[in-house]
Scaffold this motif. Structure first.
Motif: not given
Length: 359
Positions: A103-108, A115-136
């Motif tokens: 998942x690509x995200x930016x200040x939202x 988004x994370x809650x939804x994809x965590x509920x899908x049976x095929x999801x083995x892992x969730x990685x959030x691409x975080x590119x904010x300064x903080x």
């Protein structure tokens, strides 16, 4: 000349008897009654209505019988061929593996939570990685919340792994950085404001498994040779309406698409650095760069999966004026670096026939 009419004695007796009974059993009256003079409906119309009703009933019965035969035959064929129409069970099978949602995200953060809650509920999801590119760095409260969401939303015995991939700079190339600890070959790249229903996502994953080295996605785009400028070929970038009008596409955008994990390594270490520099400078077109990379590696078109997806955020950069012109410029600049046009056009799309009435 007068005409004599003979009247028999029995006729006179019958007439006298009828008059004595008040005329209720008159032969003329009985004939009129039989013809409907005293009824509410014509027997001829009634007979026609009954015939029409009988024909209609027969057609309905024949249709039901035919439908049952087709259903029985289809079920027998499916059973005989060993087809499995339950994609949720096939994608979660340990022998076939699942997919990693990137998942690509930016200040939202509010959209990220959904988004994370939804994809965590899908049976095929083995892992969730959030691409975080904010300064903080991600707030501790956000990390804790998302970990709880992942744990609570997934009801199977296996819980997907969850992790933030934190980057030190804001760069669109971050979404395709190599991830060393990936356990699945399949990557589902998605923006934080795009929701793909789990059944649709699992169907797309099954399609990707049939062609694991191409891109399989939900957002098709097209290119075409428009005109020559200074003797050079010039390509136009076409959006959704161009795809709809022509029935052809040559890209699927990485805002909602499957691809093999090896392309993360190729994008980061083997693709021309000038393309990554271009993406960094223009802050655009990383998805076109990935489409060109995969097409150049395979020599094959992507696969567009027909399915309903939902964008839960506000309009992005695609709604800005001049977006198509900038995308066309990116496309031509990248092609000049490749020295050729890697994209392959196609008009084939994958459709889940269980949800189609006409096909």
């Amino acid at each position: 000349m007068s005409r004599l009419i003979a009247i028999r004695d029995d006729d006179v007796s019958a007439a006298s008897e009828a008059l004595a009974n008040g005329g209720l059993n008159s032969p003329a009256k009985e004939k009129a009654t039989n013809r409907g003079a005293y009824g509410c409906r014509s027997p001829l119309l009634l007979r026609r209505a009954r015939q029409l009703l009988a024909v209609t009933k027969l057609k309905v019965i024949l249709f039901i019988c035919g439908f049952c035969v087709v259903l029985l035959f289809t079920s027998s064929i499916i059973s005989f061929m060993g087809w499995n129409l339950d994609y949720s069970s096939s994608v979660s099978s340990p022998s076939r593996g699942g997919y990693t949602v990137l998942i690509n995200t930016w200040k939202r953060n509010s959209l990220l939570k959904q988004s994370v809650a939804h994809y965590a509920s899908c049976s095929g999801t083995d892992a969730i990685h959030v691409v975080w590119s904010e300064i903080d760095t991600p707030p501790g409260t956000l990390k804790t919340y998302l970990k709880k969401v992942v744990f609570s939303q997934y009801h199977a015995a296996h819980k997907p792994n969850f992790k933030f991939d934190i980057n030190e700079e804001d760069n669109l190339n971050n979404r395709f950085k190599l991830i060393e600890e990936l356990k699945t070959d399949a990557i589902f790249s998605v923006d934080d404001d795009v929701i793909v229903p789990c059944t649709t996502l699992n169907f797309a994953f099954a399609v990707w498994q049939s062609a694991p080295f191409t891109m399989v996605g939900f957002v098709p785009r097209i290119h075409w040779l428009e005109k020559a400028k200074n003797g050079d070929q010039f390509y136009e970038y076409g959006g959704w309406w161009s795809v709809w009008w022509t029935g052809t596409y040559s890209m699927v955008l990485s805002k909602a698409a499957f691809f093999h994990k090896k392309y993360l390594d190729m994008y980061t270490h083997k693709m021309q650095s000038s393309i990554r520099d271009y993406v960094s400078r223009e802050r655009n077109c990383e998805d076109i760069a990935m489409s060109l990379l995969v097409a150049n590696a395979t020599g094959a078109p992507p696969i567009w999966v027909k399915g309903k997806i939902y964008e839960i955020g506000a309009s992005g950069i695609s709604s800005l004026n001049g977006h198509s012109e900038r995308r066309s410029k990116c496309l031509n600049d990248f092609i000049s670096l490749y020295g050729t046009m890697p994209l392959v056009s196609t008009n084939v799309k994958a459709v889940d026939a269980r949800h189609e009435w006409l096909w």
